[in-house]
Design a protein around this motif. Structure first.
Motif, mmCIF file in Angstrom:
data_model
loop_
_atom_site.group_PDB
_atom_site.id
_atom_site.type_symbol
_atom_site.label_atom_id
_atom_site.label_comp_id
_atom_site.label_asym_id
_atom_site.label_seq_id
_atom_site.Cartn_x
_atom_site.Cartn_y
_atom_site.Cartn_z
ATOM 1 N N UNK A 25 -46.062 5.140 -10.607
ATOM 2 C CA UNK A 25 -46.037 5.259 -9.285
ATOM 3 C C UNK A 25 -44.668 4.588 -8.758
ATOM 4 N N UNK A 26 -43.438 5.406 -9.353
ATOM 5 C CA UNK A 26 -42.228 5.045 -8.747
ATOM 6 C C UNK A 26 -41.785 3.545 -9.108
ATOM 7 N N UNK A 27 -42.445 2.688 -9.936
ATOM 8 C CA UNK A 27 -41.821 1.188 -9.936
ATOM 9 C C UNK A 27 -41.702 1.006 -11.425
ATOM 10 N N UNK A 28 -40.375 0.770 -11.607
ATOM 11 C CA UNK A 28 -40.071 0.277 -13.027
ATOM 12 C C UNK A 28 -40.749 -1.083 -13.499
ATOM 13 N N UNK A 75 -49.944 21.132 -3.383
ATOM 14 C CA UNK A 75 -48.518 20.611 -3.577
ATOM 15 C C UNK A 75 -47.492 21.722 -4.466
ATOM 16 N N UNK A 76 -46.162 21.646 -4.067
ATOM 17 C CA UNK A 76 -45.413 22.361 -4.756
ATOM 18 C C UNK A 76 -45.101 21.914 -5.982
ATOM 19 N N UNK A 77 -44.810 22.598 -7.062
ATOM 20 C CA UNK A 77 -44.438 22.045 -8.251
ATOM 21 C C UNK A 77 -43.322 21.143 -8.303
ATOM 22 N N UNK A 78 -42.150 21.090 -7.394
ATOM 23 C CA UNK A 78 -40.972 20.604 -7.339
ATOM 24 C C UNK A 78 -41.519 19.148 -6.751
ATOM 25 N N UNK A 79 -42.343 19.123 -5.687
ATOM 26 C CA UNK A 79 -42.620 18.043 -5.073
ATOM 27 C C UNK A 79 -43.550 17.095 -6.070
ATOM 28 N N UNK A 80 -44.377 17.622 -6.748
ATOM 29 C CA UNK A 80 -45.126 17.043 -7.759
ATOM 30 C C UNK A 80 -44.356 16.294 -8.863
ATOM 31 N N UNK A 81 -43.303 17.024 -9.605
ATOM 32 C CA UNK A 81 -42.446 16.505 -10.411
ATOM 33 C C UNK A 81 -41.395 15.172 -10.007
ATOM 34 N N UNK A 82 -41.204 15.740 -8.659
ATOM 35 C CA UNK A 82 -40.396 14.593 -8.229
ATOM 36 C C UNK A 82 -40.884 13.314 -8.072
ATOM 37 N N UNK A 83 -42.383 13.454 -7.634
ATOM 38 C CA UNK A 83 -42.992 12.090 -7.392
ATOM 39 C C UNK A 83 -43.397 11.438 -8.903
ATOM 40 N N UNK A 84 -43.666 12.320 -9.909
ATOM 41 C CA UNK A 84 -44.217 11.959 -11.167
ATOM 42 C C UNK A 84 -43.176 11.524 -12.078
ATOM 43 N N UNK A 85 -41.959 12.280 -12.068
ATOM 44 C CA UNK A 85 -41.042 11.972 -13.185
ATOM 45 C C UNK A 85 -40.643 10.479 -13.327
ATOM 46 N N UNK A 241 -55.102 2.675 -8.118
ATOM 47 C CA UNK A 241 -53.829 2.540 -7.976
ATOM 48 C C UNK A 241 -53.155 3.945 -7.361
ATOM 49 N N UNK A 242 -53.843 4.835 -7.448
ATOM 50 C CA UNK A 242 -53.497 6.187 -7.305
ATOM 51 C C UNK A 242 -52.529 6.860 -8.092
ATOM 52 N N UNK A 243 -52.123 7.895 -7.690
ATOM 53 C CA UNK A 243 -50.922 8.602 -8.376
ATOM 54 C C UNK A 243 -51.353 9.949 -8.756
ATOM 55 N N UNK A 244 -50.322 10.622 -9.272
ATOM 56 C CA UNK A 244 -50.619 11.936 -9.752
ATOM 57 C C UNK A 244 -51.504 12.156 -10.975
ATOM 58 N N UNK A 245 -51.548 11.242 -11.849
ATOM 59 C CA UNK A 245 -52.429 11.246 -12.996
ATOM 60 C C UNK A 245 -53.419 10.042 -13.081
ATOM 61 N N UNK A 246 -53.681 9.503 -12.151
ATOM 62 C CA UNK A 246 -54.543 8.418 -12.289
ATOM 63 C C UNK A 246 -56.079 8.694 -12.413
ATOM 64 N N UNK A 247 -56.428 9.762 -11.932
ATOM 65 C CA UNK A 247 -57.876 10.158 -12.087
ATOM 66 C C UNK A 247 -58.312 10.435 -13.391
#
Length: 494
Positions: A25-28, A75-85, A241-247
């Motif tokens: 979730x974008x936290x190192x 969601x667009x692919x670009x936005x999804x990968x921007x959040x997930x990478x 915690x949510x996030x693209x892959x949490x489910x």
């Protein structure tokens, strides 16, 4: 397959991989906590995904660039990968953290720049994601590193899998594992088709595993029972915690249960072959016992011995063989029958038995000595080293395989192919039994091992080296053996 200190094979415990994916979730700092939790939960490795949105797709509002259903609908692919990478600049920190706590870390690269980054971090292995299996240029570059490759096969055809493997091997890959994968998020157990693992192992002769997107441990347990060597599961600290892959990710408690489940399954499966438990009680089996008192010199008949429990005596199959044999010492009611206590009668004095080759280490050594000391060869004359010989013996390529024992002394061996052709390796000058007696013993011992091709009643074809005139004469001494053909082998020039 060897990844760091992990020997990944069907003979070893499951190599269990925690896929971090987008669950940081974008936290190192959260990414580091996930790696630590994976280690504590029993993972052998953690896996990252190394890409940027620009290396996977482009910004576009066209319909094909927007998810139309599922968890990421709209969601667009670009936005999804921007959040997930996982940012490139995080990788060194995460690799160092994994090394510090003692867990293997590797990644799925999605383009050449990702591979170059990971090579600079001494990444020990690479995974090819399912949707990248058809990117031959990416596979070429990954393979050129010479590192082990784990390939996911979600959405792929056999032709595409074959092409990916071929590209990888041609460009330097030496060790490849294929993951069976259903590329839906989450995947449903009833759609898992886990028998695909058997197909992948048999068709491509590689280690196999499961990239498991189901929500429980059942698919992984079944995959383990079908020969999986590795299991990959998406891992998160908490689905809340949510996030693209949490489910479709599992939490630490669930991962610990998964580790326990696959380990227990591996132990229950055991090794290929017939291995008996040390807790079994052989004394509960039948054996031959004297059922009346007898004096030295008396002869055994059907009224003096019986096949009963316990199992301390001679195997029941010798009941008929020892009829008429003379006692070498007194026997009492309830005493087990042993060969040492009897003198075999005239018919059976040159006692013949066949010992089934399991194989054991002792049997392997005996066969090696016989191989290198034989006078004649049916198929080849070259001697082999012990390691090559051991690999061949332990693969047990025949319908059945026996050591030949005469008066309890091993004098040779014979093998029977699935088409009922028989090879005999024995010093014929030492043989005191007839071809018919050998055939009778073969019939008796071979019955449990079904042929793949035979006539009814089954015929057996004995292969004899052309120069072995003594054995040819021995078989010809019986009217029941007919010479059917002479074979020639073409010797290629070296």
């Amino acid at each position: 397959m060897q990844i760091e200190n992990h020997n990944i094979s069907i003979e070893n415990p499951i190599f269990l991989i925690a896929e971090i994916s987008a669950n940081h979730n974008n936290s190192i700092e959260k990414a580091k906590k996930i790696i630590s939790a994976a280690k504590e939960s029993g993972a052998n490795a953690v896996k990252l995904q190394t890409y940027t949105p620009d290396t996977l797709t482009i910004k576009s509002d066209r319909p094909e660039f927007r998810k139309s259903g599922g968890l990421w609908k709209g969601r667009t692919l670009y936005d999804l990968f921007e959040e997930a990478h996982t940012p490139f600049e995080w990788h060194e920190v995460l690799f160092n953290h994994a090394k510090k706590i003692g867990i293997t870390c590797f990644s799925s690269p999605f383009d050449k720049t990702a591979v170059e980054l990971l090579e600079g971090l001494s990444c020990p292995a690479y995974k090819v994601a399912s949707f990248e299996l058809i990117d031959h240029k990416l596979i070429e570059f990954i393979a050129s590193t010479g590192k082990p490759i784990l390939m996911s096969t979600g959405a792929a055809s056999d032709k595409e899998i074959f092409e990916a493997l071929n590209i990888a091997y041609q460009n330097g890959a030496k060790e490849i594992l294929l993951f069976h994968c259903i590329s839906s998020y989450p995947a449903y157990l009833e759609e898992s088709n886990l028998r695909s693992l058997l197909h992948l192992r048999e068709k491509y002769n590689v280690e196999v595993g499961l990239s498991d997107h189901t929500l429980g441990a059942e698919a992984s347990m079944i995959a383990t029972s079908l020969g999986a060597s590795a299991i990959e599961k998406h891992f998160t600290l908490s689905r809340n915690d949510g996030g693209p892959d949490s489910a479709f990710s599992i939490e630490p408690k669930e991962f610990k249960l998964l580790r326990e489940t696959v380990d227990k399954t591996s132990k229950a499966i055991g090794k290929f072959g017939l291995y008996r438990s040390s807790n079994e009680d052989p004394l509960r089996r039948r054996s031959l016992y004297y059922v009346k008192n007898m004096k030295k010199g008396e002869k055994i008949d059907s009224s003096s011995i019986r096949s009963i429990r316990p199992g301390n005596g001679l195997h029941p199959k010798y009941f008929d063989i020892i009829q008429g044999s003379e006692l070498l010492k007194d026997a009492i009611h309830g005493e087990p029958v042993t060969l040492e206590g009897i003198k075999l009668n005239k018919v059976n004095k040159e006692f013949l038995s066949l010992e089934y080759i399991i194989p054991t280490a002792k049997q392997c050594q005996i066969l090696f000595e016989q191989l290198n000391n034989r006078k004649y060869s049916i198929s080849h004359n070259e001697k082999t080293n012990y390691e090559s010989h051991k690999d061949f013996v332990y693969s047990h390529p025949y319908r059945c395989w026996f050591l030949i024992k005469q008066e309890k002394i091993c004098i040779g061996s014979l093998y029977i192919h699935y088409n009922n052709s028989v090879g005999v390796n024995v010093d014929i000058d030492k043989v005191k039994f007839s071809p018919d007696e050998l055939m009778s013993s073969i019939y008796y011992n071979v019955m449990p091992f079904k042929p793949k091709k035979s006539t009814n009643p089954p015929h057996f074809y004995f292969n004899v080296a052309f120069g072995n005139k003594s054995m040819l004469k021995w078989f010809e001494s019986s009217i029941n053996f007919q010479k059917t053909q002479i074979s020639f082998r073409y010797k290629h020039n070296e």
